[in-house]
Write an enzyme that holds these catalytic residues in place. Structure first.
Site, PDB file in Angstrom:
ATOM      1  N   HIS A   1       0.835  -1.189   0.000  1.00  0.00           N
ATOM      2  CA  HIS A   1       0.000   0.000   0.000  1.00  0.00           C
ATOM      3  C   HIS A   1       0.873   1.242   0.000  1.00  0.00           C
ATOM      4  CE1 HIS A   1       0.716  -1.150   4.197  1.00  0.00           C
ATOM      5  NE2 HIS A   1       0.553   0.127   4.537  1.00  0.00           N
TER       6      HIS A   1
ATOM      7  N   HIS B   1       0.986   5.422   0.956  1.00  0.00           N
ATOM      8  CA  HIS B   1       0.410   6.500   1.754  1.00  0.00           C
ATOM      9  C   HIS B   1       0.542   7.803   0.981  1.00  0.00           C
ATOM     10  CE1 HIS B   1       0.551   4.207   5.651  1.00  0.00           C
ATOM     11  NE2 HIS B   1       1.468   3.544   4.965  1.00  0.00           N
TER      12      HIS B   1
END
Length: 190
Positions: A176, A178
Site C-alpha cells: 500500500h 500513503h
C-alpha cells in the site's frame, strides 16, 4: 549582587527540573504497566516534552505491531485491506477504479492521509516482492496518488510513502501507498 541572584535562580531552576525529572520517571513506569494515563504527569513537562513522550509511545506501539505483522507476512490469509476491498469493513473511500482503492487512514499522520491499495495482491505483500510483471500496478499507484492529491487539494505539497518490512513499520502485508499532505511536511521524514 546580580550574579549571586542569577546563580541562585539558576540553581533553583535546576533543582526544580531535577525534581520534575525524578517525579516523571517514577510516574511513567507504573502507568505503562497498568494503563497509560499521561494526564497526571503533563504538569511536570513542557509541551514539547509531552509531544515527544507521546511520539515515543506511539512509535513503540507501531514497531511492536510491525514486528507482529511480519510474523504472518508469508500467509495468504485475507488482510484487513482485502476485507476493505470486499466492503466487509467500512472505509471512507476517496478514489476507486478497476485496479486500486484509495481510502482515508484511520490513524492519520497528517490532515490528509490516504492509503492506496491494489485490488489484487498478486504476491505484492511488500515492495521488496515487486517484479517486472508488477510494473503496471506500481505505475498506476503513482497515477492514482496524483488523482487523490487533486481531489484532496494537496497537489502543491504532498508526500508519497511506501513502508517496506518491519524496519519501516509496515503493519499490513498487502502493498500500500500513503499519500500525505495538508500541512508543511518536514525533512528528514523519519
Amino acid at each position: 549582587m546580580v550574579s549571586t541572584t542569577l546563580a541562585a535562580t539558576s540553581f533553583s531552576l535546576l533543582r526544580n527540573y531535577n525534581a520534575n525529572v525524578r517525579a516523571f520517571a517514577a510516574n511513567v513506569r507504573a502507568p505503562l504497566q497498568h494503563s497509560t494515563n499521561y494526564n497526571s504527569i503533563n504538569f511536570l513537562l513542557p509541551l514539547h516534552s509531552r509531544r515527544s513522550l507521546s511520539r515515543v509511545s506511539v512509535t513503540n506501539n507501531e514497531e511492536a505491531a510491525a514486528k507482529a505483522a511480519a510474523l504472518n507476512a508469508g500467509s495468504e490469509a485475507p488482510t484487513i485491506f482485502d476485507k476493505i476491498i470486499a466492503k466487509e469493513i467500512p472505509s471512507s473511500i476517496v478514489y476507486e477504479d478497476e485496479k486500486v482503492l484509495a481510502f482515508r487512514d484511520i490513524n492519520p499522520q497528517a490532515p490528509v492521509h490516504v492509503l492506496i491499495i491494489p485490488k489484487f495482491r498478486d504476491g505484492l505483500t511488500t515492495l521488496a516482492k515487486a517484479e517486472a510483471r508488477h510494473g503496471d500496478i506500481l505505475g498506476h499507484f503513482l497515477c492514482a496518488s496524483k488523482i487523490v492529491a487533486e481531489k484532496e487539494g494537496i497537489l502543491d505539497g504532498l508526500r508519497v510513502v511506501i513502508n517496506n518490512g518491519p524496519g519501516a513499520c509496515q503493519s499490513v502485508y498487502h502493498l500500500h501507498l500513503h499519500v500525505l499532505g495538508g500541512r508543511q511536511l518536514k525533512w528528514p521524514p523519519g
